[in-house]
Motif scaffolding. Structure first.
Motif, mmCIF file in Angstrom:
data_model
loop_
_atom_site.group_PDB
_atom_site.id
_atom_site.type_symbol
_atom_site.label_atom_id
_atom_site.label_comp_id
_atom_site.label_asym_id
_atom_site.label_seq_id
_atom_site.Cartn_x
_atom_site.Cartn_y
_atom_site.Cartn_z
ATOM 1 N N ALA A 83 0.820 -1.206 0.000
ATOM 2 C CA ALA A 83 0.000 0.000 0.000
ATOM 3 C C ALA A 83 0.856 1.259 0.000
ATOM 4 C CB ALA A 83 -0.929 0.005 1.215
ATOM 5 N N ALA A 84 2.045 1.168 0.592
ATOM 6 C CA ALA A 84 2.952 2.309 0.639
ATOM 7 C C ALA A 84 3.886 2.361 -0.562
ATOM 8 C CB ALA A 84 3.768 2.264 1.928
ATOM 9 N N GLY A 85 3.788 1.386 -1.453
ATOM 10 C CA GLY A 85 4.611 1.370 -2.649
ATOM 11 C C GLY A 85 6.048 0.983 -2.407
ATOM 12 N N VAL A 86 6.313 0.210 -1.357
ATOM 13 C CA VAL A 86 7.682 -0.234 -1.090
ATOM 14 C C VAL A 86 7.755 -1.748 -1.222
ATOM 15 C CG1 VAL A 86 8.129 1.710 0.436
ATOM 16 C CG2 VAL A 86 7.304 -0.436 1.408
ATOM 17 N N GLU A 87 8.947 -2.239 -1.419
ATOM 18 C CA GLU A 87 9.155 -3.678 -1.610
ATOM 19 C C GLU A 87 8.867 -4.440 -0.320
ATOM 20 O OE1 GLU A 87 12.740 -6.774 -2.984
ATOM 21 O OE2 GLU A 87 13.034 -4.598 -3.055
ATOM 22 N N GLU A 138 2.246 5.181 10.701
ATOM 23 C CA GLU A 138 1.903 6.206 11.665
ATOM 24 C C GLU A 138 0.617 6.885 11.237
ATOM 25 O OE1 GLU A 138 5.528 8.477 11.359
ATOM 26 O OE2 GLU A 138 6.308 7.590 13.201
ATOM 27 N N GLU A 139 -0.386 6.882 12.129
ATOM 28 C CA GLU A 139 -1.641 7.557 11.813
ATOM 29 C C GLU A 139 -1.357 9.009 11.448
ATOM 30 O OE1 GLU A 139 -5.314 5.628 14.222
ATOM 31 O OE2 GLU A 139 -3.914 6.821 15.412
ATOM 32 N N GLY A 140 -1.968 9.450 10.354
ATOM 33 C CA GLY A 140 -1.683 10.806 9.901
ATOM 34 C C GLY A 140 -2.898 11.508 9.353
ATOM 35 N N GLY A 141 -2.644 12.537 8.554
ATOM 36 C CA GLY A 141 -3.699 13.377 8.007
ATOM 37 C C GLY A 141 -4.317 12.797 6.757
ATOM 38 N N PRO A 142 -5.122 13.605 6.078
ATOM 39 C CA PRO A 142 -5.870 13.137 4.912
ATOM 40 C C PRO A 142 -5.022 12.879 3.675
ATOM 41 C CG PRO A 142 -6.198 15.490 5.249
ATOM 42 C CD PRO A 142 -5.444 14.994 6.431
ATOM 43 N N ASP A 143 -3.782 13.343 3.687
ATOM 44 C CA ASP A 143 -2.942 13.193 2.497
ATOM 45 C C ASP A 143 -2.108 11.917 2.490
ATOM 46 O OD1 ASP A 143 -3.851 15.646 1.536
ATOM 47 O OD2 ASP A 143 -2.302 16.743 2.644
ATOM 48 N N GLY A 144 -2.208 11.134 3.528
ATOM 49 C CA GLY A 144 -1.461 9.885 3.568
ATOM 50 C C GLY A 144 -0.796 9.658 4.906
ATOM 51 N N GLU A 145 -0.335 8.444 5.121
ATOM 52 C CA GLU A 145 0.269 8.060 6.393
ATOM 53 C C GLU A 145 1.648 7.457 6.144
ATOM 54 O OE1 GLU A 145 -2.737 5.549 8.173
ATOM 55 O OE2 GLU A 145 -3.949 7.278 8.717
ATOM 56 N N ARG A 146 2.625 7.903 6.923
ATOM 57 C CA ARG A 146 4.002 7.472 6.714
ATOM 58 C C ARG A 146 4.180 6.015 7.091
ATOM 59 N NH1 ARG A 146 9.706 9.206 9.425
ATOM 60 N NH2 ARG A 146 8.563 8.758 11.351
ATOM 61 N N ALA A 186 -4.473 7.611 3.142
ATOM 62 C CA ALA A 186 -5.094 7.959 4.414
ATOM 63 C C ALA A 186 -6.023 6.834 4.859
ATOM 64 C CB ALA A 186 -5.876 9.265 4.271
ATOM 65 N N GLY A 187 -5.990 6.529 6.141
ATOM 66 C CA GLY A 187 -6.821 5.457 6.673
ATOM 67 C C GLY A 187 -6.140 4.104 6.704
ATOM 68 N N ALA A 188 -4.864 4.055 6.322
ATOM 69 C CA ALA A 188 -4.160 2.767 6.294
ATOM 70 C C ALA A 188 -4.046 2.166 7.692
ATOM 71 C CB ALA A 188 -2.774 2.933 5.669
ATOM 72 N N ALA A 189 -3.784 3.002 8.694
ATOM 73 C CA ALA A 189 -3.666 2.472 10.059
ATOM 74 C C ALA A 189 -4.983 1.884 10.534
ATOM 75 C CB ALA A 189 -3.209 3.585 11.010
ATOM 76 N N ALA A 190 -6.089 2.543 10.205
ATOM 77 C CA ALA A 190 -7.400 2.019 10.581
ATOM 78 C C ALA A 190 -7.683 0.709 9.864
ATOM 79 C CB ALA A 190 -8.484 3.041 10.260
ATOM 80 N N GLU A 191 -7.323 0.638 8.583
ATOM 81 C CA GLU A 191 -7.529 -0.614 7.852
ATOM 82 C C GLU A 191 -6.665 -1.723 8.423
ATOM 83 O OE1 GLU A 191 -7.104 -2.609 3.393
ATOM 84 O OE2 GLU A 191 -7.633 -0.480 3.588
#
Length: 351
Positions: A83-87, A138-146, A186-191
């Motif tokens: 989801a984060a586009g990393v290997e 890390e839970e973050g804002g609407p533009d994405g989560e690190r 955004a919302g990856a931590a919740a998912e």
């Protein structure tokens, strides 16, 4: 969705062949067999595996008390890295969400970043001592989560375990350089929290099935007053009650997997189905473990008997990734939010 019988047979053969009731820690033989069979990346996009397939695999793992982080590696860490586009790193993995929305019983902790160096402690990390890497969001804002991928070999490990003796370790990093960084939607931590609860529900359903199977077998073998105890009506009634709980757990967890597969984890109906499944499987865990030990009597509490492998997992897993109270609160909140006109569609998935 139909049950994948070939996958079920493969999983049962792997876990049956490597079963060792006296061992603890990562079962490297089972892990190697799962890797070679493609089961550690079952739901990756290029494999064609579904959440229903993952359910078949995790149910078998729960029934056999398999000592492998299949859910953590595939459904959680593997998904999060993609989801984060990393290997996705090779080897056993775990995922950790950091932020105020993390459910009790889930891995957590705090991390700080100075330049490219990461320091801090991740707590209760499943299989921490045996991992290749940990994927952190890390839970973050609407533009994405690190998202950070951390090399587990660079951590100082403080070993701990749940009541089933599965590793739940603290990993401390001091100036570690991440293997990779990325940004998840955004919302990856919740998912991730919903995925973990779904995976735990499927494992609970399998462990409940394993406890029932052991209890039925023992009731047919243990002779009291000249006949097997399974012939006594009181024991039959207890086993029937346990059977109904196992069926309910299997139905609830399978329905949640189907809903997530069809609607996606962002859908309200998926959040409701997963919450209901985790709560229902937790309730089933309590009842089935109680009945299994009643049927077995004192022998079921001994370390030498393998009943403990599934009942301790039932007790541990019902409280991990959110306990019954947490998910029942989510069910209640969803019902109230839906209102009188929306409750039926929410429960049935139909207008």
């Amino acid at each position: 969705m139909g049950r994948n019988t070939e996958l079920a047979e493969l999983a049962e053969s792997i876990f049956g062949d490597t079963y060792d009731r006296d061992a603890t820690g990562l079962d490297r033989a089972a892990w190697k067999a799962c890797e070679e069979s493609g089961l550690t990346a079952l739901t990756a996009p290029d494999t064609g595996g579904t959440l229903d397939d993952a359910g078949v695999l995790l149910e078998a793992a729960g029934a056999w008390a398999a000592r492998v982080p299949l859910a953590e590696t595939d459904l959680l860490a593997g998904w999060l890295a993609r989801a984060a586009g990393v290997e996705v790193p090779a080897g056993p993995l775990a995922a950790v969400a950091l932020g105020p929305g993390v459910a009790a019983g889930s891995p957590g902790g705090t991390l700080t970043t100075a330049g490219t160096a990461v320091s801090g402690t991740l707590t209760r990390v499943p299989w921490g001592r045996s991992l290749a890497a940990v994927v952190v969001v890390e839970e973050g804002g609407p533009d994405g989560e690190r998202v950070l991928v951390l090399d587990a070999a660079t951590a100082t490990v403080t070993e701990a375990a749940n009541v089933a003796e599965e590793p739940r370790d603290d990993l401390t990093f001091a100036g570690a350089t991440p293997l990779a960084t990325g940004t998840a939607p955004a919302g990856a931590a919740a998912e991730l929290g919903l995925r973990a609860a779904l995976a735990r529900s499927l494992l609970l359903a399998g462990a409940a099935r394993g406890a029932l199977a052991r209890s039925i077998g023992y009731a047919g073998e243990r002779v009291q007053f000249g006949r097997p105890i399974g012939k006594f009506q009181a024991v039959q009634q207890m086993l029937a009650e346990a059977g109904s709980e196992v069926a309910a757990a299997a139905a609830a967890s399978a329905a949640a997997a189907r809903t997530a597969q069809g609607a996606g984890f962002a859908a309200a109906e998926t959040a409701f189905a997963v919450a209901a499944a985790k709560a229902r499987c937790g309730e089933a865990a309590t009842a089935v473990a109680r009945i299994a030990h009643q049927v077995h009597g004192a022998i079921g509490f001994t370390r030498e008997h393998d009943l403990r492998l599934v009942t301790t997992r039932l007790w541990a897993w019902r409280d991990e990734d959110g306990n019954d109270a947490h998910w029942n609160d989510r069910v209640g909140a969803a019902a109230l939010d839906a209102g009188p006109d929306g409750l039926w569609p929410l429960v049935t998935g139909r207008p």
